[in-house]
Write a protein that holds these residues in place. Structure first.
Motif, PDB file in Angstrom:
ATOM      1  N   CYS A   1       2.796 -36.217  22.245  1.00  0.00           N
ATOM      2  CA  CYS A   1       2.378 -34.820  22.085  1.00  0.00           C
ATOM      3  C   CYS A   1       2.922 -33.902  23.169  1.00  0.00           C
ATOM      4  O   CYS A   1       3.172 -32.731  22.916  1.00  0.00           O
TER       5      CYS A   1
ATOM      6  N   GLU B   1       6.900 -28.747  15.193  1.00  0.00           N
ATOM      7  CA  GLU B   1       6.952 -29.712  16.291  1.00  0.00           C
ATOM      8  C   GLU B   1       7.901 -30.841  15.874  1.00  0.00           C
ATOM      9  O   GLU B   1       7.767 -31.394  14.783  1.00  0.00           O
TER      10      GLU B   1
ATOM     11  N   THR C   1     -11.584 -41.364   5.756  1.00  0.00           N
ATOM     12  CA  THR C   1     -11.854 -40.305   6.748  1.00  0.00           C
ATOM     13  C   THR C   1     -12.648 -39.186   6.083  1.00  0.00           C
ATOM     14  O   THR C   1     -13.578 -38.639   6.688  1.00  0.00           O
TER      15      THR C   1
ATOM     16  N   SER D   1      -8.417 -41.099  15.299  1.00  0.00           N
ATOM     17  CA  SER D   1      -7.268 -41.114  16.210  1.00  0.00           C
ATOM     18  C   SER D   1      -5.926 -41.167  15.467  1.00  0.00           C
ATOM     19  O   SER D   1      -5.870 -41.403  14.254  1.00  0.00           O
TER      20      SER D   1
ATOM     21  N   LYS E   1     -12.278 -44.263  13.865  1.00  0.00           N
ATOM     22  CA  LYS E   1     -11.401 -44.389  12.691  1.00  0.00           C
ATOM     23  C   LYS E   1      -9.957 -44.344  13.201  1.00  0.00           C
ATOM     24  O   LYS E   1      -9.405 -43.273  13.469  1.00  0.00           O
TER      25      LYS E   1
ATOM     26  N   TRP F   1      -1.491 -42.169  15.391  1.00  0.00           N
ATOM     27  CA  TRP F   1      -0.691 -43.395  15.419  1.00  0.00           C
ATOM     28  C   TRP F   1       0.247 -43.541  16.604  1.00  0.00           C
ATOM     29  O   TRP F   1       0.778 -44.605  16.851  1.00  0.00           O
ATOM     30  N   ASN F   2       0.513 -42.452  17.362  1.00  0.00           N
ATOM     31  CA  ASN F   2       1.635 -42.546  18.314  1.00  0.00           C
ATOM     32  C   ASN F   2       1.313 -43.334  19.580  1.00  0.00           C
ATOM     33  O   ASN F   2       2.174 -44.023  20.114  1.00  0.00           O
TER      34      ASN F   2
ATOM     35  N   GLY G   1      -4.497 -35.477  16.378  1.00  0.00           N
ATOM     36  CA  GLY G   1      -3.517 -35.480  15.296  1.00  0.00           C
ATOM     37  C   GLY G   1      -2.948 -34.096  15.069  1.00  0.00           C
ATOM     38  O   GLY G   1      -2.992 -33.240  15.957  1.00  0.00           O
ATOM     39  N   ASN G   2      -2.419 -33.870  13.868  1.00  0.00           N
ATOM     40  CA  ASN G   2      -1.741 -32.590  13.603  1.00  0.00           C
ATOM     41  C   ASN G   2      -2.730 -31.485  13.213  1.00  0.00           C
ATOM     42  O   ASN G   2      -3.869 -31.758  12.822  1.00  0.00           O
TER      43      ASN G   2
ATOM     44  N   GLU H   1      -7.493 -32.578  19.578  1.00  0.00           N
ATOM     45  CA  GLU H   1      -6.331 -32.880  20.434  1.00  0.00           C
ATOM     46  C   GLU H   1      -5.094 -32.743  19.553  1.00  0.00           C
ATOM     47  O   GLU H   1      -4.734 -33.677  18.836  1.00  0.00           O
ATOM     48  N   LEU H   2      -4.456 -31.566  19.596  1.00  0.00           N
ATOM     49  CA  LEU H   2      -3.362 -31.292  18.656  1.00  0.00           C
ATOM     50  C   LEU H   2      -2.001 -31.345  19.358  1.00  0.00           C
ATOM     51  O   LEU H   2      -1.911 -31.802  20.488  1.00  0.00           O
ATOM     52  N   GLY H   3      -0.979 -30.883  18.680  1.00  0.00           N
ATOM     53  CA  GLY H   3       0.371 -30.946  19.258  1.00  0.00           C
ATOM     54  C   GLY H   3       0.945 -29.563  19.492  1.00  0.00           C
ATOM     55  O   GLY H   3       0.221 -28.609  19.719  1.00  0.00           O
TER      56      GLY H   3
ATOM     57  N   LEU I   1      -5.196 -43.780  22.354  1.00  0.00           N
ATOM     58  CA  LEU I   1      -5.838 -42.613  21.730  1.00  0.00           C
ATOM     59  C   LEU I   1      -7.091 -42.985  20.953  1.00  0.00           C
ATOM     60  O   LEU I   1      -7.935 -42.146  20.689  1.00  0.00           O
TER      61      LEU I   1
ATOM     62  N   SER J   1      -5.732 -44.775  13.141  1.00  0.00           N
ATOM     63  CA  SER J   1      -4.765 -44.267  12.159  1.00  0.00           C
ATOM     64  C   SER J   1      -4.246 -45.376  11.255  1.00  0.00           C
ATOM     65  O   SER J   1      -3.914 -46.466  11.716  1.00  0.00           O
ATOM     66  N   GLU J   2      -4.121 -45.040   9.986  1.00  0.00           N
ATOM     67  CA  GLU J   2      -3.563 -45.986   8.999  1.00  0.00           C
ATOM     68  C   GLU J   2      -2.056 -46.148   9.183  1.00  0.00           C
ATOM     69  O   GLU J   2      -1.448 -47.058   8.638  1.00  0.00           O
TER      70      GLU J   2
HETATM   71  P1  NAD Z   1      -2.012 -39.390  11.797  1.00  0.00           P
HETATM   72  O1  NAD Z   1      -1.124 -39.257  10.616  1.00  0.00           O
HETATM   73  O2  NAD Z   1      -2.338 -40.727  12.326  1.00  0.00           O
HETATM   74  O3  NAD Z   1      -3.341 -38.581  11.473  1.00  0.00           O
HETATM   75  C1  NAD Z   1      -4.393 -38.496  12.425  1.00  0.00           C
HETATM   76  C2  NAD Z   1      -5.695 -38.932  11.789  1.00  0.00           C
HETATM   77  O4  NAD Z   1      -6.046 -38.016  10.751  1.00  0.00           O
HETATM   78  C3  NAD Z   1      -5.614 -40.321  11.148  1.00  0.00           C
HETATM   79  O5  NAD Z   1      -6.716 -41.093  11.591  1.00  0.00           O
HETATM   80  C4  NAD Z   1      -5.655 -40.025   9.669  1.00  0.00           C
HETATM   81  O6  NAD Z   1      -6.314 -41.023   8.925  1.00  0.00           O
HETATM   82  C5  NAD Z   1      -6.434 -38.730   9.593  1.00  0.00           C
HETATM   83  N1  NAD Z   1      -6.079 -37.944   8.405  1.00  0.00           N
HETATM   84  C6  NAD Z   1      -4.831 -37.768   7.898  1.00  0.00           C
HETATM   85  N2  NAD Z   1      -4.887 -36.957   6.801  1.00  0.00           N
HETATM   86  C7  NAD Z   1      -6.195 -36.626   6.635  1.00  0.00           C
HETATM   87  C8  NAD Z   1      -6.905 -35.820   5.687  1.00  0.00           C
HETATM   88  N3  NAD Z   1      -6.267 -35.175   4.706  1.00  0.00           N
HETATM   89  N4  NAD Z   1      -8.243 -35.701   5.824  1.00  0.00           N
HETATM   90  C9  NAD Z   1      -8.898 -36.337   6.826  1.00  0.00           C
HETATM   91  N5  NAD Z   1      -8.277 -37.124   7.750  1.00  0.00           N
HETATM   92  C10 NAD Z   1      -6.954 -37.268   7.663  1.00  0.00           C
HETATM   93  O7  NAD Z   1      -1.390 -38.613  13.043  1.00  0.00           O
HETATM   94  P2  NAD Z   1      -0.520 -37.291  13.091  1.00  0.00           P
HETATM   95  O8  NAD Z   1      -1.317 -36.127  12.655  1.00  0.00           O
HETATM   96  O9  NAD Z   1       0.834 -37.505  12.516  1.00  0.00           O
HETATM   97  O10 NAD Z   1      -0.366 -37.263  14.689  1.00  0.00           O
HETATM   98  C11 NAD Z   1       0.664 -36.613  15.319  1.00  0.00           C
HETATM   99  C12 NAD Z   1       0.169 -35.273  15.844  1.00  0.00           C
HETATM  100  O11 NAD Z   1      -0.856 -35.499  16.804  1.00  0.00           O
HETATM  101  C13 NAD Z   1       1.248 -34.500  16.574  1.00  0.00           C
HETATM  102  O12 NAD Z   1       1.145 -33.151  16.249  1.00  0.00           O
HETATM  103  C14 NAD Z   1       0.915 -34.735  18.036  1.00  0.00           C
HETATM  104  O13 NAD Z   1       1.396 -33.732  18.889  1.00  0.00           O
HETATM  105  C15 NAD Z   1      -0.582 -34.792  17.991  1.00  0.00           C
HETATM  106  N6  NAD Z   1      -1.116 -35.540  19.128  1.00  0.00           N
HETATM  107  C16 NAD Z   1      -1.842 -34.891  20.054  1.00  0.00           C
HETATM  108  C17 NAD Z   1      -2.318 -35.565  21.165  1.00  0.00           C
HETATM  109  C18 NAD Z   1      -3.106 -34.852  22.231  1.00  0.00           C
HETATM  110  O14 NAD Z   1      -3.681 -35.525  23.085  1.00  0.00           O
HETATM  111  N7  NAD Z   1      -3.151 -33.530  22.217  1.00  0.00           N
HETATM  112  C19 NAD Z   1      -2.052 -36.922  21.309  1.00  0.00           C
HETATM  113  C20 NAD Z   1      -1.311 -37.562  20.329  1.00  0.00           C
HETATM  114  C21 NAD Z   1      -0.846 -36.871  19.230  1.00  0.00           C
END
Ligand code: NAD
Length: 416
Positions: A257, A351, A185, A124, A150, A126-127, A200-201, A222-224, A132, A152-153
């Motif tokens: 997101c 984004e 992860t 999951s 797992k 962090w936001n 996440g992204n 679930e991306l952005g 989530l 978010s850190e």
């Molecule tokens: P984040 O930095 O918390 O990363 C998400 C997860 O990926 C964490 O658990 C992290 O440990 C793991 N991670 C990070 N780097 C990694 C790697 N190299 N290898 C394996 N795992 C890794 O969160 P984020 O990505 O900054 O989240 C923000 C994004 O999430 C935005 O784009 C947002 O739009 C999207 N988002 C989507 C939804 C949805 O429901 N569609 C909801 C919330 C956020």
């Protein structure tokens, strides 16, 4: 050399392998399949929310300065609603569904029997770190799976609260929490899972999908994206701007997101829209928004620098018409409006995921459709209008994960 304590806390591929083996054994025992097990976990999750509301609000405040109201409404209540829905529908979801047979197979009968997938991994972001993390868990519990979460850190207080509370309330033999960052992860992703649910992204989404492909594991990503808001003329501007403000800054200060990423409007409407946004923003957050208790902070210095870089690009910084203040020590950026931002600027290429809101100007409102469709598909697209024909055209012409007319983000609370 690592101390004994450090050696014990390392979570590597071997530890991940042992963990999945343990969960496979529990899943194979059939424990998680029973209706009673699923219901008891869902009820316990609600109890955990009720008994630890203050702790959850505190953790979210530590991680994001998230205002209490936002934490209660968007994290705790939404999770409890998911649990309540699952409890109400579970019998129905578990019931086999009759399927039609053909003359060729007469007099046979057939049914579709729902079954759990097995052992699932939930990664999951962090936001909304509480919701989530646990919302996908609700689905996995209702499905009768064993699972690893797992968190978010980047939201360490919520991550450690989840690691403490879940074993107190849920069945620790089949629901595990692994805290950590990339290496933990990655160790988890080396394993074979029956489903991976990632929020996440998109860059990490590709890493997750590639790891899943090795085992043909199904994934939910679930991306952005960049979610546009189109503002037509002839609308009640005060209502529209209040809804835009609530959906942008009132949802984690833009770090959501489906938060509005940019506005598209016509020249005749732009000035009035900006005036209304300025006036209403002051009503929401006062004359000095950096001091407001109703605005979340930016999650960490990495994201703070990313956002200030977007703002400091020469051709963009000249376009600020409201806000732009920042407080690096407290990771705060005030609600910021920019007008007539060039489409080739950095702020329009990624984004935003923060409190900056560019307004783009088109000659006629229908031009917004091509502008939106020329980018990657947005997670959400919003339109404010009273024009029935424009509403219909928007729904047909704009492809997005969800479309909302005359409001922001309301589609996430519709039960499908
Ligand atoms: P984040 O930095 O918390 O990363 C998400 C997860 O990926 C964490 O658990 C992290 O440990 C793991 N991670 C990070 N780097 C990694 C790697 N190299 N290898 C394996 N795992 C890794 O969160 P984020 O990505 O900054 O989240 C923000 C994004 O999430 C935005 O784009 C947002 O739009 C999207 N988002 C989507 C939804 C949805 O429901 N569609 C909801 C919330 C956020």
């Amino acid at each position: 050399m690592a101390t004994e304590e450090e050696k014990q806390t390392v979570f590597d591929v071997e530890a991940a392998n042992m963990l999945t083996k343990e969960l496979r054994d529990v899943f194979a025992s059939g424990k998680t399949r029973s209706y009673e097990w699923r219901i008891s976990q869902l009820k316990s999750m609600i109890k955990m929310c009720d008994e630890h509301e203050e702790d959850i609000v505190d953790a979210l405040h530590q991680d994001l300065s998230k205002p209490k109201l936002e934490s209660i409404v968007f994290e705790i209540t939404m999770l409890k609603n998911s649990c309540t829905l699952a409890i109400k529908e579970l019998k129905q979801w578990m019931m086999p569904e009759k399927a039609k047979t053909s003359l060729l197979t007469f007099p046979s009968s057939a049914e579709i029997v729902p079954e759990p997938l097995g052992v699932v991994l939930i990664i999951s972001a962090w936001n909304y770190p509480f919701l989530l993390s646990l919302d996908p868990l609700v689905g996995a519990i209702a499905a009768g799976d064993a699972m690893v979460l797992k968190p978010s850190e980047f939201s360490p207080a919520t991550s450690s609260l989840l690691a403490k509370l879940l074993p107190e309330y849920l069945d620790i033999s089949s629901i595990k929490v692994v805290e950590g960052a990339v290496s933990e992860t990655s160790a988890l992703l080396e394993q074979k899972w029956d489903k991976i649910f990632y929020t996440g992204n998109g860059i990490v989404g590709r890493i997750v999908m590639a790891a899943a492909a090795k085992h043909l594991t199904p994934v939910v990503l679930e991306l952005g994206g960049k979610s546009p808001v189109v503002v037509d003329s002839g609308i009640d501007l005060q209502i529209a701007t209040r809804r835009i403000i609530a959906g942008k800054w009132g949802c984690n200060n833009g770090q959501a997101c489906i938060s509005p990423d940019y506005i598209i409007t016509t020249k005749d409407c732009a000035d009035k829209l900006v005036d209304s946004l300025k006036k209403e923003l002051e009503t929401f957050y006062g004359k000095n928004p950096l001091e407001s208790k109703d605005l979340s902070r930016i999650v960490n210095s990495k994201h703070f620098s990313r956002l200030t870089k977007l703002l400091d690009e020469d051709k963009v910084s000249r376009k600020i018409v409201y806000g732009g203040e920042r407080d690096e020590a407290n990771l705060k950026i005030s609600p910021t409006i920019l007008v007539d931002v060039p489409c080739d600027s950095l702020i329009m290429k990624e984004e935003i995921f923060g409190p900056l809101l560019p307004i783009l100007i088109v000659s006629k409102i229908e031009d917004s459709f091509d502008m939106i469709n020329s980018g990657t598909k947005p997670l959400a697209a919003y339109l404010f209008t009273n024009n029935k024909k424009l509403k219909e055209q928007f729904v047909v012409s704009v492809s997005a994960g969800g479309v909302v007319i005359n409001d922001i983000a309301m589609h996430v609370i519709i039960l499908l």
